[in-house]
Design a protein around this motif. Structure first.
Motif, PDB file in Angstrom:
ATOM      1  N   VAL A  78       0.835  -1.206   0.000  1.00 50.04           N
ATOM      2  CA  VAL A  78       0.000   0.000   0.000  1.00 50.04           C
ATOM      3  C   VAL A  78       0.867   1.251   0.000  1.00 50.04           C
ATOM      4  N   ASP A  79       1.954   1.222   0.748  1.00 52.94           N
ATOM      5  CA  ASP A  79       2.881   2.347   0.819  1.00 52.94           C
ATOM      6  C   ASP A  79       3.649   2.458  -0.502  1.00 52.94           C
ATOM      7  N   ASP A  80       3.748   3.683  -1.058  1.00 54.22           N
ATOM      8  CA  ASP A  80       4.420   3.872  -2.347  1.00 54.22           C
ATOM      9  C   ASP A  80       5.880   3.452  -2.323  1.00 54.22           C
ATOM     10  N   GLN A  81       6.562   3.684  -1.209  1.00 53.95           N
ATOM     11  CA  GLN A  81       7.975   3.307  -1.126  1.00 53.95           C
ATOM     12  C   GLN A  81       8.126   1.786  -1.209  1.00 53.95           C
ATOM     13  N   VAL A  82       7.261   1.071  -0.517  1.00 54.33           N
ATOM     14  CA  VAL A  82       7.296  -0.395  -0.565  1.00 54.33           C
ATOM     15  C   VAL A  82       6.926  -0.877  -1.972  1.00 54.33           C
ATOM     16  N   ALA A  83       5.879  -0.292  -2.555  1.00 54.92           N
ATOM     17  CA  ALA A  83       5.442  -0.692  -3.893  1.00 54.92           C
ATOM     18  C   ALA A  83       6.541  -0.454  -4.923  1.00 54.92           C
ATOM     19  N   ALA A  84       7.229   0.693  -4.812  1.00 50.73           N
ATOM     20  CA  ALA A  84       8.311   1.001  -5.762  1.00 50.73           C
ATOM     21  C   ALA A  84       9.444  -0.010  -5.638  1.00 50.73           C
ATOM     22  N   GLN A  85       9.794  -0.371  -4.407  1.00 50.62           N
ATOM     23  CA  GLN A  85      10.872  -1.348  -4.207  1.00 50.62           C
ATOM     24  C   GLN A  85      10.478  -2.716  -4.751  1.00 50.62           C
ATOM     25  N   VAL A  86       9.243  -3.124  -4.487  1.00 51.09           N
ATOM     26  CA  VAL A  86       8.771  -4.427  -4.977  1.00 51.09           C
ATOM     27  C   VAL A  86       8.732  -4.435  -6.501  1.00 51.09           C
ATOM     28  N   ALA A  87       8.199  -3.359  -7.100  1.00 51.33           N
ATOM     29  CA  ALA A  87       8.135  -3.281  -8.564  1.00 51.33           C
ATOM     30  C   ALA A  87       9.532  -3.344  -9.167  1.00 51.33           C
ATOM     31  N   THR A  88      10.460  -2.620  -8.562  1.00 46.76           N
ATOM     32  CA  THR A  88      11.837  -2.618  -9.056  1.00 46.76           C
ATOM     33  C   THR A  88      12.445  -4.013  -8.951  1.00 46.76           C
ATOM     34  N   ASP A  89      12.250  -4.656  -7.814  1.00 51.25           N
ATOM     35  CA  ASP A  89      12.784  -6.008  -7.636  1.00 51.25           C
ATOM     36  C   ASP A  89      12.179  -6.979  -8.655  1.00 51.25           C
ATOM     37  N   LEU A  90      10.882  -6.868  -8.881  1.00 49.19           N
ATOM     38  CA  LEU A  90      10.223  -7.779  -9.817  1.00 49.19           C
ATOM     39  C   LEU A  90      10.670  -7.525 -11.249  1.00 49.19           C
ATOM     40  N   LEU A  91      10.926  -6.255 -11.592  1.00 50.16           N
ATOM     41  CA  LEU A  91      11.353  -5.937 -12.955  1.00 50.16           C
ATOM     42  C   LEU A  91      12.772  -6.421 -13.246  1.00 50.16           C
ATOM     43  N   ARG A  92      13.501  -6.806 -12.230  1.00 45.75           N
ATOM     44  CA  ARG A  92      14.840  -7.382 -12.454  1.00 45.75           C
ATOM     45  C   ARG A  92      14.730  -8.807 -12.996  1.00 45.75           C
ATOM     46  N   ARG A  93      13.556  -9.386 -12.884  1.00 48.45           N
ATOM     47  CA  ARG A  93      13.333 -10.724 -13.430  1.00 48.45           C
ATOM     48  C   ARG A  93      13.002 -10.569 -14.912  1.00 48.45           C
ATOM     49  N   PRO A  94      13.781 -11.183 -15.800  1.00 47.61           N
ATOM     50  CA  PRO A  94      13.581 -10.983 -17.239  1.00 47.61           C
ATOM     51  C   PRO A  94      12.159 -11.267 -17.720  1.00 47.61           C
ATOM     52  N   GLY A  95      11.549 -12.321 -17.219  1.00 44.70           N
ATOM     53  CA  GLY A  95      10.191 -12.644 -17.652  1.00 44.70           C
ATOM     54  C   GLY A  95       9.188 -11.585 -17.239  1.00 44.70           C
ATOM     55  N   VAL A  96       9.352 -11.061 -16.035  1.00 43.04           N
ATOM     56  CA  VAL A  96       8.464 -10.009 -15.548  1.00 43.04           C
ATOM     57  C   VAL A  96       8.677  -8.738 -16.359  1.00 43.04           C
ATOM     58  N   ALA A  97       9.935  -8.366 -16.584  1.00 39.49           N
ATOM     59  CA  ALA A  97      10.233  -7.164 -17.372  1.00 39.49           C
ATOM     60  C   ALA A  97       9.673  -7.296 -18.778  1.00 39.49           C
ATOM     61  N   PHE A  98       9.769  -8.491 -19.358  1.00 41.70           N
ATOM     62  CA  PHE A  98       9.243  -8.719 -20.700  1.00 41.70           C
ATOM     63  C   PHE A  98       7.740  -8.471 -20.749  1.00 41.70           C
ATOM     64  N   HIS A  99       7.013  -9.047 -19.779  1.00 43.54           N
ATOM     65  CA  HIS A  99       5.557  -8.868 -19.747  1.00 43.54           C
ATOM     66  C   HIS A  99       5.186  -7.418 -19.458  1.00 43.54           C
ATOM     67  N   ALA A 100       5.905  -6.770 -18.564  1.00 43.09           N
ATOM     68  CA  ALA A 100       5.621  -5.366 -18.249  1.00 43.09           C
ATOM     69  C   ALA A 100       5.868  -4.483 -19.466  1.00 43.09           C
ATOM     70  N   ALA A 101       6.913  -4.780 -20.219  1.00 42.78           N
ATOM     71  CA  ALA A 101       7.236  -3.982 -21.401  1.00 42.78           C
ATOM     72  C   ALA A 101       6.205  -4.149 -22.500  1.00 42.78           C
ATOM     73  N   HIS A 102       5.470  -5.236 -22.490  1.00 36.80           N
ATOM     74  CA  HIS A 102       4.447  -5.458 -23.504  1.00 36.80           C
ATOM     75  C   HIS A 102       3.061  -5.036 -23.032  1.00 36.80           C
ATOM     76  N   ALA A 138      17.561   3.810  -7.334  1.00 37.68           N
ATOM     77  CA  ALA A 138      17.790   4.640  -8.522  1.00 37.68           C
ATOM     78  C   ALA A 138      18.510   3.888  -9.642  1.00 37.68           C
ATOM     79  N   PRO A 139      19.595   3.170  -9.350  1.00 34.73           N
ATOM     80  CA  PRO A 139      20.266   2.447 -10.441  1.00 34.73           C
ATOM     81  C   PRO A 139      19.351   1.417 -11.114  1.00 34.73           C
ATOM     82  N   ALA A 140      18.519   0.760 -10.333  1.00 39.23           N
ATOM     83  CA  ALA A 140      17.603  -0.226 -10.911  1.00 39.23           C
ATOM     84  C   ALA A 140      16.555   0.453 -11.783  1.00 39.23           C
ATOM     85  N   LEU A 141      16.067   1.617 -11.354  1.00 42.90           N
ATOM     86  CA  LEU A 141      15.088   2.355 -12.158  1.00 42.90           C
ATOM     87  C   LEU A 141      15.699   2.794 -13.482  1.00 42.90           C
TER      88      LEU A 141
END
Length: 151
Positions: free
Chosen positions: A30-54, A91-94
Motif C-alpha cells: 500500500v505504501d508507495d515506497q514499498v510498492a516502488a521497491q517491490v516493482a523494481t525487484d520484480l522488474l529485475r526478473r527478465p520474464g516479468v520485465a518482458f511482460h511489463a514492457a508489452h 535509482a540504479p535499478a530504475l
C-alpha cells in the motif's frame, strides 16, 4: 475482508489462488515506497520485465513518470514525492529498467516496421514508381549514420 481471508489472515495462512496472491501483494504494498521497491525487484526478473514492457498502459505510465522526473524537487517534501531517479537506493535499478524498456520499445517498433515492409514489398514488386517517388524512397532506405547508443 477479501474472499479467502479469515479473521486472522488468509485461510490456511497463505494465499491459494492467483487472485488471492495478487491481492496479498497489493495489501502489503500500500505504501508507495514499498510498492516502488517491490516493482523494481520484480522488474529485475527478465520474464516479468518482458511482460511489463508489452503492457501498453504500464509502459506509457512508466515513460510519463520518467519524463516528469526532472520536474520533481530534490528535497523530500510531504506534498510532492522525492525523485526516485536520484534520491533512492533503487535509482540504479530504475535507470536500468528504463533502458530495458526503451530497448524493448525500439525492438517492437523495428519488428512492426519489418512486418509492414514484408507485407508491402511484394505488392510493390511489379509496380512502376514515378522518378520522384523512387528518389524519395532511395533516400528513405539509405543507411543512416549510427547515432543510437543504449549504453
Amino acid at each position: 475482508m477479501r474472499c479467502g481471508q479469515a479473521a486472522d489472515g488468509l485461510a490456511g495462512g497463505h494465499p491459494q489462488t492467483v487472485q488471492e496472491k495478487i491481492e496479498a501483494i497489493h495489501d502489503l504494498a500500500v505504501d508507495d515506497q514499498v510498492a516502488a521497491q517491490v516493482a523494481t525487484d520484480l522488474l529485475r526478473r527478465p520474464g516479468v520485465a518482458f511482460h511489463a514492457a508489452h503492457d501498453d498502459r504500464a509502459r506509457e505510465l512508466f515513460h510519463r513518470a520518467h519524463l516528469q522526473a526532472e520536474a520533481w524537487p530534490d528535497d523530500a517534501s510531504d506534498d510532492v514525492p522525492c525523485n526516485p531517479l536520484t534520491n533512492s537506493p533503487v535509482a540504479p535499478a530504475l535507470r536500468s529498467t528504463n533502458k530495458v524498456l526503451l530497448f524493448l520499445g525500439w525492438k517492437k517498433a523495428r519488428h512492426q516496421l519489418l512486418t509492414a515492409t514484408h507485407d508491402l514489398v511484394p505488392a510493390l514488386r511489379d509496380e512502376q514508381l514515378a522518378e520522384d517517388v523512387q528518389e524519395v524512397t532511395a533516400q528513405d532506405v539509405a543507411p543512416a549514420p549510427r547515432r543510437l547508443r543504449l549504453g
